[in-house]
Design an enzyme around this catalytic site. Sequence first.
Site, PDB file in Angstrom:
ATOM      1  CE  LYS A  98       3.372  -4.373 -11.140  1.00  0.00           C
ATOM      2  NZ  LYS A  98       3.885  -5.505 -10.381  1.00  0.00           N
ATOM      3  CE1 TYR A 138      10.198  -3.692  -4.401  1.00  0.00           C
ATOM      4  CE2 TYR A 138      12.420  -3.387  -5.239  1.00  0.00           C
ATOM      5  CZ  TYR A 138      11.106  -3.749  -5.446  1.00  0.00           C
ATOM      6  OH  TYR A 138      10.712  -4.180  -6.678  1.00  0.00           O
ATOM      7  CE1 TYR A 173       6.481  -5.587  -5.525  1.00  0.00           C
ATOM      8  CE2 TYR A 173       7.956  -6.817  -6.961  1.00  0.00           C
ATOM      9  CZ  TYR A 173       7.461  -5.613  -6.499  1.00  0.00           C
ATOM     10  OH  TYR A 173       7.954  -4.441  -7.011  1.00  0.00           O
TER      11      TYR A 173
END
Length: 331
Positions: free
Chosen positions: A50, A262, A288
């Site tokens: 990010k 998720y 992830y």
Amino acid sequence: MNLAQFPRRGYVKTPTPIEYLPNFSKALNAGIDVYMKRDDMLPGAGGGNKTRKLDFCVADALNKGCDTLITCGAVQSNHCRLTLAWAVHEGMDCHLVLEERVPGSYNPDASGNNFLFQLMGVKSITVVPKGTDMMAAMQGVADKLKGRKPYIIPGGASNALGALGYVGCMEEIMAQMFAMGLNFDHMVVPSGSAGTHGGIIAGMIGNNINIPVTGIGVNRPKPVQENAVLTVANQALELLGVETRVPADKVVAFDDYVGPGYSLPTDAMVEAVSMMAQTEAILLDPVYSGKAMSGLIDLARKGYFAKGSKVLFLHTGGSPALFAYLPTFRK
Ligand SMILES: *Cc1c(COP(=O)(O)O)cnc(C)c1O
């Protein structure tokens, strides 16, 4: 492509390393050489992808005279951790809206990123149920602030501006490949809110680099994810003033490695995280990069990559979340 036309804060000062993974490649025993782009080593507390996106988004916020960042994510969001970190760095306030994608999963005393939200002095946390309109929820937080100028960053900073960070990453990789005399045959990337995958694809297409990219989804069904990636990739090209658009068949985002949902652990994720830790001492994350690596491992075992291929895996970070998953790894 001219990325310099967009202001950024300069959080990414030097290229992250590209490393060969000899022990992991040998243990995988699938006739391919695996390399890793170490975006887990990007600056920002705890590191991770990010930072490249926020480099552009926070510059935009400051140029608009804003003094407060509002963003959203899941209860162990790396994106929320890094938005807060850069807000602290800039002397800005930060408010978070957390979506309980797994009902009952928010625990204010949890470790991992949640602990870091508290440690870095988040101004407020608003927890909302799965399926909430996150933009509306963030606007609600903004409307209640008195005497501050808020700037809303969408989930994962996955808008066109944020995706420029990964166009930049692709250009960085190209320069490193040239300098190292390395030509990759394939690239594997995690695919979540889609800005990372989308930016990489925009960088590939905009620069005419013909390396296939395989995305590994962590959340949504394949067609939905591929459409999200295609959309943000084309928006990034448009923002850059590039006339080319991405052919839909260049976007692949498998959903076979999501498991029950998720952020929910899979055995293959535990295998991937453990194998990387024990062969290369590199920390993946449960949500992830661990699931994405479980995809690379399975595809390699199935012969998806031609024998002798050099495959580049994008490590997007996230290891602070490991500390919220101790029971998963201890059983
Ligand atoms: C957010 C995130 C991703 C996914 O990136 P998107 O741009 O949201 O698709 C991958 N890995 C980690 C560690 C992340 O925090």
